[in-house]
Design a protein around this motif. Structure first.
Motif, mmCIF file in Angstrom:
data_model
loop_
_atom_site.group_PDB
_atom_site.id
_atom_site.type_symbol
_atom_site.label_atom_id
_atom_site.label_comp_id
_atom_site.label_asym_id
_atom_site.label_seq_id
_atom_site.Cartn_x
_atom_site.Cartn_y
_atom_site.Cartn_z
ATOM 1 N N MET A 243 0.843 -1.205 0.000
ATOM 2 C CA MET A 243 0.000 0.000 0.000
ATOM 3 C C MET A 243 0.870 1.244 0.000
ATOM 4 S SD MET A 243 -3.146 -1.018 2.519
ATOM 5 C CE MET A 243 -4.310 -0.041 1.597
ATOM 6 N N LYS A 244 0.232 2.384 -0.449
ATOM 7 C CA LYS A 244 0.930 3.672 -0.429
ATOM 8 C C LYS A 244 0.040 4.692 0.254
ATOM 9 C CE LYS A 244 4.414 3.682 -3.981
ATOM 10 N NZ LYS A 244 4.557 2.211 -4.028
ATOM 11 N N VAL A 245 0.631 5.502 1.142
ATOM 12 C CA VAL A 245 -0.144 6.526 1.838
ATOM 13 C C VAL A 245 -0.494 7.644 0.847
ATOM 14 C CG1 VAL A 245 -0.051 8.291 3.644
ATOM 15 C CG2 VAL A 245 0.899 6.001 4.068
ATOM 16 N N VAL A 246 -1.776 8.014 0.812
ATOM 17 C CA VAL A 246 -2.174 9.113 -0.071
ATOM 18 C C VAL A 246 -2.593 10.349 0.700
ATOM 19 C CG1 VAL A 246 -2.796 7.684 -2.061
ATOM 20 C CG2 VAL A 246 -4.503 8.124 -0.278
ATOM 21 N N ALA A 247 -2.960 10.158 1.984
ATOM 22 C CA ALA A 247 -3.352 11.324 2.784
ATOM 23 C C ALA A 247 -3.146 11.032 4.256
ATOM 24 C CB ALA A 247 -4.830 11.662 2.533
ATOM 25 N N ARG A 248 -2.713 12.055 5.015
ATOM 26 C CA ARG A 248 -2.586 11.911 6.473
ATOM 27 C C ARG A 248 -3.451 12.977 7.115
ATOM 28 N NH1 ARG A 248 1.905 8.763 8.062
ATOM 29 N NH2 ARG A 248 3.303 8.298 6.324
ATOM 30 N N ASP A 249 -4.257 12.555 8.103
ATOM 31 C CA ASP A 249 -5.152 13.500 8.775
ATOM 32 C C ASP A 249 -5.167 13.161 10.254
ATOM 33 O OD1 ASP A 249 -7.114 15.214 9.614
ATOM 34 O OD2 ASP A 249 -8.764 13.967 8.833
ATOM 35 N N GLY A 250 -4.272 13.820 11.018
ATOM 36 C CA GLY A 250 -4.192 13.544 12.449
ATOM 37 C C GLY A 250 -3.853 12.080 12.695
ATOM 38 N N ALA A 251 -4.748 11.394 13.398
ATOM 39 C CA ALA A 251 -4.512 9.998 13.755
ATOM 40 C C ALA A 251 -4.964 9.047 12.660
ATOM 41 C CB ALA A 251 -5.218 9.663 15.067
ATOM 42 N N LYS A 252 -5.483 9.607 11.559
ATOM 43 C CA LYS A 252 -5.975 8.745 10.471
ATOM 44 C C LYS A 252 -5.047 8.838 9.268
ATOM 45 C CE LYS A 252 -10.317 7.686 12.008
ATOM 46 N NZ LYS A 252 -10.061 6.477 12.827
ATOM 47 N N VAL A 253 -4.822 7.698 8.675
ATOM 48 C CA VAL A 253 -4.001 7.658 7.469
ATOM 49 C C VAL A 253 -4.810 6.972 6.385
ATOM 50 C CG1 VAL A 253 -1.939 6.643 6.417
ATOM 51 C CG2 VAL A 253 -1.818 7.649 8.710
ATOM 52 N N THR A 254 -4.851 7.577 5.204
ATOM 53 C CA THR A 254 -5.527 6.929 4.085
ATOM 54 C C THR A 254 -4.471 6.389 3.140
ATOM 55 O OG1 THR A 254 -7.300 8.529 4.314
ATOM 56 C CG2 THR A 254 -7.276 7.205 2.298
ATOM 57 N N ALA A 255 -4.624 5.121 2.808
ATOM 58 C CA ALA A 255 -3.634 4.486 1.931
ATOM 59 C C ALA A 255 -4.354 3.765 0.815
ATOM 60 C CB ALA A 255 -2.761 3.530 2.722
ATOM 61 N N GLY A 266 -6.077 3.603 11.423
ATOM 62 C CA GLY A 266 -5.862 4.428 12.614
ATOM 63 C C GLY A 266 -4.472 4.212 13.178
ATOM 64 N N LEU A 267 -3.772 5.335 13.466
ATOM 65 C CA LEU A 267 -2.420 5.215 14.004
ATOM 66 C C LEU A 267 -2.417 4.553 15.375
ATOM 67 C CD1 LEU A 267 -0.734 8.599 12.983
ATOM 68 C CD2 LEU A 267 -0.290 6.321 12.095
ATOM 69 N N GLU A 268 -3.569 4.606 16.088
ATOM 70 C CA GLU A 268 -3.601 4.028 17.436
ATOM 71 C C GLU A 268 -3.332 2.519 17.410
ATOM 72 O OE1 GLU A 268 -6.176 5.228 15.829
ATOM 73 O OE2 GLU A 268 -7.997 4.063 16.146
ATOM 74 N N HIS A 269 -3.630 1.880 16.272
ATOM 75 C CA HIS A 269 -3.361 0.443 16.176
ATOM 76 C C HIS A 269 -1.975 0.141 15.641
ATOM 77 C CE1 HIS A 269 -7.227 -1.025 17.284
ATOM 78 N NE2 HIS A 269 -7.843 -0.233 16.409
ATOM 79 N N PHE A 270 -1.488 0.975 14.740
ATOM 80 C CA PHE A 270 -0.294 0.606 13.993
ATOM 81 C C PHE A 270 0.945 1.416 14.355
ATOM 82 C CE2 PHE A 270 -3.934 -0.444 11.240
ATOM 83 C CZ PHE A 270 -3.758 -1.825 11.200
ATOM 84 N N GLY A 271 0.788 2.412 15.209
ATOM 85 C CA GLY A 271 1.935 3.270 15.481
ATOM 86 C C GLY A 271 2.237 4.065 14.232
ATOM 87 N N ALA A 272 3.529 4.231 13.958
ATOM 88 C CA ALA A 272 3.907 5.003 12.783
ATOM 89 C C ALA A 272 3.626 4.187 11.527
ATOM 90 C CB ALA A 272 5.378 5.370 12.858
ATOM 91 N N ILE A 273 3.155 4.866 10.482
ATOM 92 C CA ILE A 273 2.947 4.197 9.199
ATOM 93 C C ILE A 273 3.810 4.902 8.165
ATOM 94 C CG2 ILE A 273 1.285 3.703 7.362
ATOM 95 C CD1 ILE A 273 -0.888 3.483 9.496
ATOM 96 N N PRO A 274 4.769 4.169 7.551
ATOM 97 C CA PRO A 274 5.609 4.807 6.538
ATOM 98 C C PRO A 274 4.809 5.061 5.254
ATOM 99 C CG PRO A 274 6.148 2.483 6.727
ATOM 100 C CD PRO A 274 5.109 2.752 7.766
#
Lengths: 356, 262
Positions: A243-255, A266-274
């Motif tokens: 997957m590739k990140v397309v948008a970051r919004d606070g604790a939410k990442v869209t990939a 949600g970052l709360e489950h995965f920690g940092a997402i590259p």
């Protein structure tokens, strides 16, 4: 009299073929560490290097702080248990067990007493006078175990000790091995290609591939949080979705994955997402639902198999074939449209695989 | 349930049996004949041709020479052949494939060629004593048997047994004698018997090397036959057979012949 084993930066060759590359491994006193991997991964080579049957090209091996690297095998004082038992066919069970004591100048009553006590511990006292040829596989492996333990080695090493036994006996014997190892507190290296065996018996497991350790950790961590795609596949993560990140919004990442499907994580489950990563999960971590309005991976269901605890589906998606489980209460038909919803607790994030 | 045997099978078996045993019966019969010429069936029974062997000093000498050469060359072949077979099996993967063929070459080369080249390159070249040349020739002749037979028994030997002994503190050389050798004992004995019998029966190599004063029993038999056609040669043959049977019997007693089937 147990000791820690320290393998530092070992490289080994067979002729010109490199079989181990810069391998380091530290095993604490009393710990049992398994080397797990397919044949040719270097696990047996590692064991043979420590035993002294092979010499490394470079690197050091220390046992209890003492350098073993160039010490002849017969001076290393390591207990070995082999896959094919390697009992001395011309010697009785008692003489097999007493062989190591004899080499140490222990004889007569002292030897007989220690051999007797050891045979008692492995439950073979009544077979002391038999020749190995007259024993069953399980009995042979008990003799081999007794033979290795009676010299009270600071290090025990097992080379696929249960591979020649039938399934039921294998489970019994591994419990027995673990109990004896625990009771003696002997530092141990256990080589196997059987994942269940390695996970059930070990304090830590080193998963090996192509002469390297891919991950060294407790069975729990390996099973739930593999460190890379290789280990993930090895421990049964059927779905690895780049997957590739397309948008970051606070604790939410869209990939986004292949086929243009977007997921919100949600970052709360995965920690940092590259920015570029692999979403990995087992079939259990991908829930099949026929509620197509939910956010998930659109899929066309293929073959359904019954697992007892769930139904498993082969799912055609934009990101390729994925395996997902659905509830027993709602069996879905082949060809149905569905959504696959990742269960965050059962998913993990991995670094993308290097281009091969 | 009884197994029905086909009459043809029975006939064939009996034929094979006669083929194997027949010559022996004829030789033994001839040896016992009271006549001054070889004949079968024997006419009159007598042991005088056996006595005759020991009255002819050439037979007495050559029997001893043959025994000495058989023992010595077998011993030398075992000394070279056991370590060779060990290395060929232990390091089979690392060693080139032609190496094991090298050790059976003496069997592939016609014995006459072998004999002639030893005569030319050892006996004549270095003017080696006859006895020494014979021992060298016979050692070469029997070496392939030793290597083959010991290799066969090592093929089923699991070398991790050796490693187990080493890991328990036994030095490699000691392990060779205490662990490996006892487990290929049957192979060593089989190699011994084969070598001994091959050496004691050899004609084609010995015939080049024997010379004034020293000869082997088979060569002496040939020489005797050229001059006399009396039953002495048959008697000697019976003695040779008896010797072979005695060797086998000793082995049977000590180990049981079953080892040959291993």
């Amino acid at each position: 009299m147990t000791q820690n084993l320290s393998i530092q930066n070992i490289t080994a060759h067979y002729g010109t073929t490199k079989v181990l590359e810069d391998l380091s491994l530290d095993i604490a006193e009393g710990e049992l560490v398994s080397l797990l991997g397919a044949s040719g991964c270097g696990k047996t080579t590692t064991l043979r290097l420590v035993a002294g049957f092979l010499e490394p090209t470079s690197g050091t091996i220390e046992l209890g702080g003492k350098d073993l690297t160039r010490l002849p095998a017969h001076q290393r004082n390591i207990g070995l248990v082999f896959q094919n038992y390697a009992l001395f066919p011309h010697l009785s069970v008692a003489d097999n067990v007493g062989f190591g004591l004899k080499q140490r100048g222990i004889s007569g009553e002292d030897k007989a007493k220690r051999v007797g006590a050891m045979l008692e511990r492995v439950g073979l006292a009544h077979l002391a006078d038999r020749l190995p040829g007259a024993l069953s596989g399980g009995q042979k492996q008990r003799v081999a175990l007794a033979r290795a333990l009676v010299i009270e080695p600071p290090l025990l090493m097992f080379d696929e000790p249960l591979s020649n036994l039938d399934a039921k006996l294998r489970v019994d014997m591994r419990v027995e091995i673990r109990q004896l190892q625990r009771a003696n507190g002997t530092t141990s290296v256990y080589v196997t290609h059987d994942q269940e065996e390695a996970f059930s018996i070990s304090d830590r497991v080193a998963i090996m591939h192509a002469g390297r350790i891919m991950q060294l950790d407790t069975p729990e961590v390996l099973y739930q949080r593999p460190a890379n795609a290789f280990v993930a596949r090895f421990v049964g993560f059927e779905n690895l979705i780049p997957m590739k990140v397309v948008a970051r919004d606070g604790a939410k990442v869209t990939a986004e994955m292949a086929g243009g499907v977007k997921l919100t994580l949600g970052l709360e489950h995965f920690g940092a997402i590259p920015d570029s990563f692999i979403l990995a999960c087992r079939a259990d971590g991908l829930a099949v639902t026929d509620n197509v309005n939910l956010e998930g991976i659109p899929a066309t269901l293929g073959l359904r198999t019954y697992l007892g605890r769930a139904y498993q589906y082969q799912c055609e998606t934009g990101a390729g074939l994925l395996l997902a489980n659905g509830p027993l209460t709602r069996p879905l038909d082949i060809g149905a449209n569905a959504k696959l919803v990742p269960v965050p607790e059962q998913c993990t994030i991995l670094a993308p695989e290097a281009e091969a | 349930m009884t197994n029905k045997l086909h009459p043809a099978l029975i006939a064939f078996t009996v034929l094979v049996f006669f083929f194997l045993v027949g010559p022996l019966v004829i030789v033994i019969g001839s040896a016992l004949s009271d006549t001054t010429y070889l004949t079968f069936p024997p006419q009159g029974l007598s042991l005088r041709w056996f006595e005759n062997i020991f009255q002819i000093s050439a037979f007495r000498r050559t029997i001893i020479t043959s025994l000495q050469i058989a023992f010595l060359s077998t011993f030398i072949a075992l000394l070279i052949g056991i370590p060779a077979a060990y290395a060929l099996n232990r390091y089979r993967i690392q060693l080139p494939g032609w190496l094991s063929t090298l050790f059976i070459l003496p069997v592939l080369v016609p014995e006459l060629v072998l004999g002639f080249s030893i005569l030319k390159n050892v006996a004549a070249q270095f003017s080696a004593p006859i006895f020494l040349s014979l021992v060298i020739g016979h050692s070469l002749l029997v070496l392939p048997y030793v290597v083959r037979v010991i290799s066969a028994s090592l093929a089923s030997f699991d070398f991790s047994i050796e490693e187990a002994a080493i890991s328990l503190g036994s030095p490699p050389l000691k392990t060779f004698f205490t662990i490996l050798l006892p487990n290929v004992r049957s192979g060593v004995i089989a190699a011994f018997i084969l070598s001994f019998i091959t050496s004691i029966n050899d004609v084609s190599i010995s015939i080049f090397m024997t010379g004034p004063g020293i000869s082997t029993l088979p060569i002496q038999i040939l020489a005797h036959m050229e001059q006399f056609f009396d039953p002495t040669v048959a008697s000697v043959s019976v003695l040779l057979m008896a010797l072979t049977v005695a060797v086998m019997a000793v082995v049977e007693r000590t180990l049981g012949l079953t080892f040959l089937a291993k």
